[in-house]
Design an enzyme around this catalytic site. Structure first.
Site, mmCIF file in Angstrom:
data_model
loop_
_atom_site.group_PDB
_atom_site.id
_atom_site.type_symbol
_atom_site.label_atom_id
_atom_site.label_comp_id
_atom_site.label_asym_id
_atom_site.label_seq_id
_atom_site.Cartn_x
_atom_site.Cartn_y
_atom_site.Cartn_z
ATOM 1 C CG HIS A 195 -1.976 -1.040 1.193
ATOM 2 N ND1 HIS A 195 -3.032 -0.985 0.316
ATOM 3 C CD2 HIS A 195 -2.138 -2.177 1.904
ATOM 4 C CE1 HIS A 195 -3.812 -2.037 0.508
ATOM 5 N NE2 HIS A 195 -3.286 -2.775 1.462
ATOM 6 C CD GLU A 245 -6.902 -8.634 -31.986
ATOM 7 O OE1 GLU A 245 -5.750 -8.171 -32.003
ATOM 8 O OE2 GLU A 245 -7.377 -9.211 -30.995
ATOM 9 C CB CYS A 259 -6.015 -0.632 -27.658
ATOM 10 S SG CYS A 259 -6.380 -2.250 -28.356
ATOM 11 C CG ASP A 291 -2.688 -9.232 -34.517
ATOM 12 O OD1 ASP A 291 -1.705 -9.608 -35.175
ATOM 13 O OD2 ASP A 291 -2.890 -9.572 -33.343
#
Length: 550
Positions: A188, A429, A500, A453
């Site tokens: 943490h 893709e 992306c 791709d």
């Protein structure tokens, strides 16, 4: 000059005086007492005060580092109220007739040792939390005022370890960095440090003697190096690096916090692509609106056996908590093609790029898929997680995925395990997915176009083959038209569509993507601000008027 190596928690360079922070372990004496009820009441009153202190720390952390990162103080409150912990203290007081301080210290040792011996990394880190809450109780029982880390000038804080409560109390104006001997990159404290943007090293092998206190120090958070009493050449070199970093920060500060809105009011989401938790610091540093692609396959690639559900859960949960309510899109494992794992024992294929990879592995080996889905669904209860499935070519695949997800949800429900309801999206893709994107849009919550791709399959060019570079055209009109078609079909169905792949970070295409109506671009963290700059300076309608066609 002395040079020490440590693990980087957050990058950047800090130069200044060293301040050695010593907690000064509280001496606890075993004192025999007769009035056990009075001693138990002292313990209960100390617990009440500790709860009040933690509530204040929670509110402070909430303002500075967000709800997810402030949650550690809620966890500490829960640990204070834990029946096992409380009963242990009370039992030691009553059966051994000893003072509350001794009972707390003994319970702390027992519980910390128990956590430290566990196999799970997350549970081992809870040993530090037990010691933290126990030290707080001992301070109250000893009548000591709560102390933070004080410095009369900005300094590099060096310590054996820093508890989360100590880290959140850091006066950021007076702390340049911290270096600890112990600690974990997944603790943490490390998460808080990254969120607070403090250059930091942990696991640094150095002696905490008084000799280094007050000396000049340099923390190179990028390379995990700590210099004590640096020579003039090193000091000069690191000051130049720090100056370059500061110049970049100036650009960051001018764009940080600004919405990604064009001159004519069009909004776009700018997210970051990451491969593991180590990338989270750069995501936060570059002010990404979320994570658009978490490549979960790296969890598998970094191991020599299948990662367990619990291992995956802790990773996904940490990412979700660190992003503090921002969307985190996690792609299910994309093994195959150029990413091979020996322990998957995949059959050798003549053309692995078109073989059994990604979702095809998941659907033919559902036991692997279900383990990951259980971890993802459980982690989604701790943040805004979305799940994305790669290499989709048909509606039937999506429907089969949804069936398996339903099966996993039923399993978790029957076992009484909490889980969330994450968004479900797919990667576009393949040309097949593009051509039926109108049908696929009816089945999912979002699209994310994997241009790497997609370009490979559309142009029939192996992107791993350097001898074909002259034929590989990422800006090919066919690829751009397919992107536009996918976005249009997504919007018709009322869902959003993003990119992306590497093409999303191509600054030459940013305005074109805005004109297409792309809703989200997910890129490497370092590309967020350059793209934001273009977004803020673009008038989409004016761009469309001057640029017709793809």
């Amino acid at each position: 000059m002395q040079i020490y190596k440590g693990k980087s928690v957050f990058g950047g360079t800090a130069i200044g005086r060293i301040r050695v922070y010593s907690k000064g372990e509280q001496q606890v004496k075993r004192v025999r007492i007769e009035d056990t009820q009075r001693e138990t009441a002292r313990y209960h009153e100390a617990t009440k005060q500790a709860m009040e202190q933690l509530a204040e720390l929670y509110e402070k952390a909430l303002k500075e580092v967000g709800e997810a990162n402030a949650a550690i103080f809620e966890i500490h409150q829960m640990m204070l109220e834990d029946d096992d912990y409380r009963e242990s203290v009370e039992n030691i007081i009553s059966t051994q007739k000893v003072n509350a301080e001794y009972a707390v210290a003994q319970t702390a040792d027992n519980f910390a040792q128990m956590f430290a011996s566990m196999d799970d990394d997350y549970m081992r880190e809870r040993a530090a939390d037990v010691r933290d809450i126990s030290e707080r109780l001992l301070s109250i029982l000893h009548g000591k005022a709560e102390q933070g880390i004080l410095a009369d000038e900005p300094a590099i804080i060096v310590a054996d370890d820093l508890a989360p409560s100590e880290t959140v109390q850091l006066d950021k104006e007076m702390v340049l960095s911290f270096v600890t001997v112990r600690g974990s990159v997944n603790s943490h404290t490390a998460i808080l440090a990254r969120t607070m943007s403090i250059p930091a090293l942990i696991g640094t092998e150095l002696s905490l003697d008084a000799d280094i206190d007050g000396k000049m120090g340099i923390v190179d958070g990028t390379n995990g190096t700590f210099y004590v009493d640096p020579d003039p050449e090193t000091l000069d070199r690191m000051r130049k690096i720090q100056q370059e970093e500061n110049e970049k920060k100036e650009l960051l500060q001018t764009l940080k916090g600004k919405e990604n809105i064009t001159l004519d009011g069009k909004k776009i989401m700018l997210y970051a692509n990451i491969g593991n938790m180590k990338d989270l610091a750069t995501v936060l540093q570059n002010d990404a609106g979320g994570i658009g692609l978490f490549r979960s396959e790296f969890i598998y690639l970094e191991k020599d056996q299948f990662p367990t559900e619990e291992e995956q859960f802790q990773i996904y949960r940490t990412v979700a908590e660190t992003m503090a309510g921002k969307r985190v899109i996690i792609r299910t494992l994309d093994i195959g093609a150029d990413k091979q794992c020996d322990y998957f024992e995949m059959a050798k294929e003549e053309n692995p790029a078109m073989g059994c990879r990604a979702i095809r592995i998941c659907l033919t080996r559902p036991e692997i898929f279900k383990t990951q889905l259980r971890a993802l669904l459980r982690a989604s209860a701790f943040g805004k997680i979305a799940i994305m499935y790669p290499m989709i070519t048909s509606v039937a695949e999506v429907r089969r995925i949804k069936e398996i997800v339903n099966e996993v949800e039923e399993e978790l429900s029957s076992q009484g395990i909490a889980y969330g309801r994450p968004e479900q999206g797919i990667m576009i893709e393949t040309p097949a997915a593009v051509m039926i994107s109108d049908m696929l849009a009816e089945e999912v919550d979002f699209f994310s176009i994997g241009t790497n791709d997609l370009t490979q399959y559309a142009l029939a060019i192996d992107r791993q083959n350097p001898s074909l570079d002259e034929f590989y055209d990422a800006h090919h009109p066919a690829v751009l038209r397919m992107i536009e078609m996918v976005v249009e079909n997504a919007h018709k169905a009322g869902i959003w569509a993003g990119i992306c792949g590497e093409l999303g970070a191509d600054l030459e295409l940013t305005q074109k993507f805005l004109a297409m109506g792309v809703d989200e671009l997910s890129v490497s963290p370092g590309r967020i601000l350059p793209i934001r700059k273009i977004v803020l300076e673009t008038d989409v309608e004016a761009y469309k008027a001057g640029n017709t066609g793809v």
